[in-house]
Motif scaffolding. Sequence first.
Motif, PDB file in Angstrom:
ATOM      1  N   LEU A  38     -11.600  12.103   7.394  1.00  0.00           N
ATOM      2  CA  LEU A  38     -11.489  11.089   6.358  1.00  0.00           C
ATOM      3  C   LEU A  38     -12.526  10.008   6.603  1.00  0.00           C
ATOM      4  O   LEU A  38     -12.667   9.511   7.710  1.00  0.00           O
ATOM      5  N   ALA A  39     -13.253   9.615   5.588  1.00  0.00           N
ATOM      6  CA  ALA A  39     -14.234   8.545   5.729  1.00  0.00           C
ATOM      7  C   ALA A  39     -14.203   7.711   4.453  1.00  0.00           C
ATOM      8  O   ALA A  39     -14.948   7.954   3.517  1.00  0.00           O
ATOM      9  N   LEU A  40     -13.263   6.806   4.406  1.00  0.00           N
ATOM     10  CA  LEU A  40     -13.068   5.993   3.218  1.00  0.00           C
ATOM     11  C   LEU A  40     -13.375   4.540   3.537  1.00  0.00           C
ATOM     12  O   LEU A  40     -13.242   4.094   4.667  1.00  0.00           O
ATOM     13  N   SER A  41     -13.766   3.792   2.552  1.00  0.00           N
ATOM     14  CA  SER A  41     -14.197   2.422   2.790  1.00  0.00           C
ATOM     15  C   SER A  41     -13.046   1.566   3.280  1.00  0.00           C
ATOM     16  O   SER A  41     -11.924   1.652   2.778  1.00  0.00           O
ATOM     17  N   ALA A  42     -13.340   0.723   4.263  1.00  0.00           N
ATOM     18  CA  ALA A  42     -12.355  -0.249   4.719  1.00  0.00           C
ATOM     19  C   ALA A  42     -12.200  -1.319   3.655  1.00  0.00           C
ATOM     20  O   ALA A  42     -13.133  -1.651   2.934  1.00  0.00           O
ATOM     21  N   PRO A  43     -10.975  -1.876   3.523  1.00  0.00           N
ATOM     22  CA  PRO A  43     -10.779  -2.912   2.514  1.00  0.00           C
ATOM     23  C   PRO A  43     -11.495  -4.185   2.913  1.00  0.00           C
ATOM     24  O   PRO A  43     -11.615  -4.505   4.082  1.00  0.00           O
ATOM     25  N   THR A  44     -11.955  -4.918   1.939  1.00  0.00           N
ATOM     26  CA  THR A  44     -12.508  -6.238   2.218  1.00  0.00           C
ATOM     27  C   THR A  44     -11.371  -7.248   2.220  1.00  0.00           C
ATOM     28  O   THR A  44     -10.286  -6.983   1.743  1.00  0.00           O
ATOM     29  N   GLN A  45     -11.664  -8.407   2.799  1.00  0.00           N
ATOM     30  CA  GLN A  45     -10.624  -9.433   2.886  1.00  0.00           C
ATOM     31  C   GLN A  45     -11.132 -10.754   2.366  1.00  0.00           C
ATOM     32  O   GLN A  45     -12.299 -11.018   2.350  1.00  0.00           O
TER      33      GLN A  45
ATOM     34  N   PHE B  82       0.100  -5.587   5.000  1.00  0.00           N
ATOM     35  CA  PHE B  82       1.205  -4.794   5.563  1.00  0.00           C
ATOM     36  C   PHE B  82       2.491  -4.882   4.735  1.00  0.00           C
ATOM     37  O   PHE B  82       3.258  -3.920   4.669  1.00  0.00           O
ATOM     38  N   VAL B  83       2.734  -6.019   4.083  1.00  0.00           N
ATOM     39  CA  VAL B  83       3.943  -6.132   3.248  1.00  0.00           C
ATOM     40  C   VAL B  83       3.857  -5.161   2.078  1.00  0.00           C
ATOM     41  O   VAL B  83       4.810  -4.420   1.778  1.00  0.00           O
ATOM     42  N   TRP B  84       2.713  -5.143   1.419  1.00  0.00           N
ATOM     43  CA  TRP B  84       2.527  -4.253   0.265  1.00  0.00           C
ATOM     44  C   TRP B  84       2.574  -2.788   0.691  1.00  0.00           C
ATOM     45  O   TRP B  84       3.144  -1.942  -0.013  1.00  0.00           O
ATOM     46  N   LEU B  85       2.004  -2.475   1.843  1.00  0.00           N
ATOM     47  CA  LEU B  85       1.998  -1.093   2.326  1.00  0.00           C
ATOM     48  C   LEU B  85       3.416  -0.582   2.546  1.00  0.00           C
ATOM     49  O   LEU B  85       3.730   0.569   2.222  1.00  0.00           O
ATOM     50  N   GLN B  86       4.290  -1.427   3.090  1.00  0.00           N
ATOM     51  CA  GLN B  86       5.664  -0.996   3.315  1.00  0.00           C
ATOM     52  C   GLN B  86       6.398  -0.769   1.997  1.00  0.00           C
ATOM     53  O   GLN B  86       7.257   0.103   1.904  1.00  0.00           O
ATOM     54  N   GLN B  87       6.045  -1.517   0.988  1.00  0.00           N
ATOM     55  CA  GLN B  87       6.699  -1.391  -0.314  1.00  0.00           C
ATOM     56  C   GLN B  87       6.149  -0.239  -1.144  1.00  0.00           C
ATOM     57  O   GLN B  87       6.748   0.113  -2.172  1.00  0.00           O
TER      58      GLN B  87
ATOM     59  N   ARG C 187      -2.976   6.713  -1.663  1.00  0.00           N
ATOM     60  CA  ARG C 187      -3.444   5.553  -2.429  1.00  0.00           C
ATOM     61  C   ARG C 187      -3.963   4.486  -1.468  1.00  0.00           C
ATOM     62  O   ARG C 187      -3.220   4.006  -0.624  1.00  0.00           O
ATOM     63  N   GLN C 188      -5.220   4.115  -1.608  1.00  0.00           N
ATOM     64  CA  GLN C 188      -5.807   3.134  -0.720  1.00  0.00           C
ATOM     65  C   GLN C 188      -5.568   1.719  -1.228  1.00  0.00           C
ATOM     66  O   GLN C 188      -5.749   1.422  -2.405  1.00  0.00           O
ATOM     67  N   ALA C 189      -5.131   0.839  -0.317  1.00  0.00           N
ATOM     68  CA  ALA C 189      -4.952  -0.562  -0.664  1.00  0.00           C
ATOM     69  C   ALA C 189      -6.306  -1.233  -0.821  1.00  0.00           C
ATOM     70  O   ALA C 189      -7.322  -0.752  -0.325  1.00  0.00           O
ATOM     71  N   GLY C 190      -6.314  -2.356  -1.511  1.00  0.00           N
ATOM     72  CA  GLY C 190      -7.541  -3.140  -1.646  1.00  0.00           C
ATOM     73  C   GLY C 190      -8.382  -2.789  -2.843  1.00  0.00           C
ATOM     74  O   GLY C 190      -9.472  -3.345  -3.006  1.00  0.00           O
ATOM     75  N   THR C 191      -7.896  -1.867  -3.678  1.00  0.00           N
ATOM     76  CA  THR C 191      -8.662  -1.519  -4.883  1.00  0.00           C
ATOM     77  C   THR C 191      -8.766  -2.731  -5.801  1.00  0.00           C
ATOM     78  O   THR C 191      -7.776  -3.425  -6.045  1.00  0.00           O
ATOM     79  N   VAL C 192      -9.938  -3.018  -6.284  1.00  0.00           N
ATOM     80  CA  VAL C 192     -10.145  -4.167  -7.161  1.00  0.00           C
ATOM     81  C   VAL C 192      -9.575  -3.853  -8.540  1.00  0.00           C
ATOM     82  O   VAL C 192      -9.931  -2.852  -9.166  1.00  0.00           O
ATOM     83  N   ILE C 193      -8.664  -4.703  -9.001  1.00  0.00           N
ATOM     84  CA  ILE C 193      -8.039  -4.526 -10.312  1.00  0.00           C
ATOM     85  C   ILE C 193      -8.120  -5.853 -11.059  1.00  0.00           C
ATOM     86  O   ILE C 193      -8.289  -6.918 -10.470  1.00  0.00           O
TER      87      ILE C 193
ATOM     88  N   VAL D 217      -4.424   1.563   4.488  1.00  0.00           N
ATOM     89  CA  VAL D 217      -5.649   0.808   4.723  1.00  0.00           C
ATOM     90  C   VAL D 217      -6.553   1.673   5.581  1.00  0.00           C
ATOM     91  O   VAL D 217      -6.097   2.251   6.579  1.00  0.00           O
ATOM     92  N   ALA D 218      -7.821   1.778   5.230  1.00  0.00           N
ATOM     93  CA  ALA D 218      -8.787   2.542   6.017  1.00  0.00           C
ATOM     94  C   ALA D 218      -9.268   1.658   7.159  1.00  0.00           C
ATOM     95  O   ALA D 218     -10.084   0.769   6.963  1.00  0.00           O
ATOM     96  N   GLY D 219      -8.731   1.904   8.353  1.00  0.00           N
ATOM     97  CA  GLY D 219      -8.984   1.017   9.471  1.00  0.00           C
ATOM     98  C   GLY D 219      -9.894   1.594  10.525  1.00  0.00           C
ATOM     99  O   GLY D 219     -10.374   2.734  10.424  1.00  0.00           O
ATOM    100  N   ALA D 220     -10.096   0.812  11.587  1.00  0.00           N
ATOM    101  CA  ALA D 220     -10.973   1.222  12.679  1.00  0.00           C
ATOM    102  C   ALA D 220     -10.335   2.300  13.545  1.00  0.00           C
ATOM    103  O   ALA D 220     -11.033   3.153  14.101  1.00  0.00           O
ATOM    104  N   THR D 221      -9.003   2.285  13.683  1.00  0.00           N
ATOM    105  CA  THR D 221      -8.320   3.287  14.509  1.00  0.00           C
ATOM    106  C   THR D 221      -7.791   4.450  13.692  1.00  0.00           C
ATOM    107  O   THR D 221      -7.237   5.396  14.260  1.00  0.00           O
TER     108      THR D 221
END
Length: 587
Positions: A580-587, A533-538, A230-236, A544-548
């Motif tokens: 894997l090539a998924l969109s990075a979350p916007t901030q 990061f708080v939500w990811l731990q929970q 499940r990718q974080a940052g999905t617009v809901i 998060v689709a990151g640079a690394t």
Amino acid sequence: MMRSLSVLLLALSLLLLAGCATVGGPTPAQQAANAQANALYQRGDYQGAARTWDNLSAQNPNGNEGNDYRLRAADAWYVAGQPARTAQLLATVDDARLRGLDAARYNLLKGELALAHDPQQALAIAAMLPRALPAPLDLRAARLQAEAASVLGDRWASARARVHMASLLTGKARQQNAREIERMLVALGVPTLQKQARELPAGDPMLPWLGRALHRLGSALPKNLPQLMRQAGTVIAQGGSPTQEGFHTYHQIALLLPLSGPLKVAGEAVAEGFLTAYFNTPEAQPRPLLHVYDTQGTQAGTLAAYQQAQSAGADLVVGPLARDDVAALFSSNPTLPVLALNHPDGSVNPPQGSVEFGLMPADDGAQAAARMLQQGIRSAVVFIAGSENEQRAAQAFKVQFEAGGGDVLTLQTLPQGTVNYVSEIRNAMPGLGANGGIFIAVPPETARLLIPQIRVARLRQPVFASVQVYSGSPNALDKDLDGVQFPDAPWLYDAQPGLPVRARLMRNLPVVAGHGARLFAFGMDADLLSPYFVWLQQHPGSYVAGATGQLSVDAQGHVQRTPIWVQFNNGVAMPMAGTLALSAPTQ
């Protein structure tokens, strides 16, 4: 006559009721004294509280109130360091009248008194105490269990009780408890620790402590590689307006990095990556204030920078970068949430609400082992050049590979000052069948010498490597590495949509083209992680689709990174199919 009898009975009833009002409960003065005793106890004046409850019990020698006062006095005298007085009072307490928390307090005191002369009885009492206790009693119950088990020689049970204590302690007491946990686990030895690790369920709080103890002993735990779903940052839609799932808005971020001193170059690369991602924030998103502090690459500089950030009103700290600096900050019991940019050695865990994130050499080894096992490879040989990072990667590979049913046949350390590895290759060949594999943890210069000699020896098994096999920039000499696979940061290959394109950044930022490119990507990910990061731990399985790589957070507050796989083809490092090539979350 009947009327006189009725009047007499009524008068007796009134007298009895009046007597109950006097005898059946404490007077207002006694209630005030009891409240004062509780306040003294909470302030740490245990002797004052004990004397007050002693006086109250003398005024109420009988009844439930007097019994309760004697119990509270016994407890206060024990905490004040007077076990003899505790034993005298406890002998006068009628435990049959006690219920709930008072019964638990009574049994806890019995166990604490028994510890000095009968640790077996103390351990039995500790095991019978309720699990749900207020924090102060819970801490004492866990300490009783830890100390009784230690006296009886059960290091494992003692360490497990102390791990429970760790969540209830702060400051120096927490640090001392951590040292005791590690000391006990190290004394158990590698075979016992590995056996216990295999029997524990995923997420057990003992696992990170086992990992630290095994690291001290030159071994490691197999990693529980994250299952990303499940990718974080999905617009809901929330409250009638769109919002990004998992996104938390901070008002002011403090970035703590070594911008002077021996780690200046690394600190600047991370800072440039963080700032690039920060200023790449879409205009529609709120951008927190950002203050950058120089830690000077020292523990004292880190603690001073933290204090400055806290005084300036920061509500999130990102950094520091060095292991020892992270350990110093965590040990200081910070009250602000911290996204630390390294994993400290030793027994320092992230405080509640904080996480640690790092580019760890051991991760490459674990990832390589998992990939080989997925491809059906069950035997392997390992070549390393001998540095500490290479040893960590090789050790992690061995642990992960063997935990998955594989067999590491040999580990060959390549000699320095020579270009001839024939002897080491020959030693690695016996038993390596056609379905085996090779793992190397060496720098590019060594790999360009080693791989051709492996092919000359007619070893055709696939070769997997740690990320250091590639400098991060194209080199014509890498044609000798054709076929070698390794895990790496997707941003280096523009394989992660939604992030600034590397080729464009190279024009103005030299660090992007050189050896600092991975640290630059790491800095971008620090910014990308900060609101999530708080939500990811929970939410296990979220990322998060990151640079690394794809970034998730485990229950212990460790950021886990799932990289892409890259392979040399005609001397060019290229992402492999299935990346894997998924969109990075916007901030």
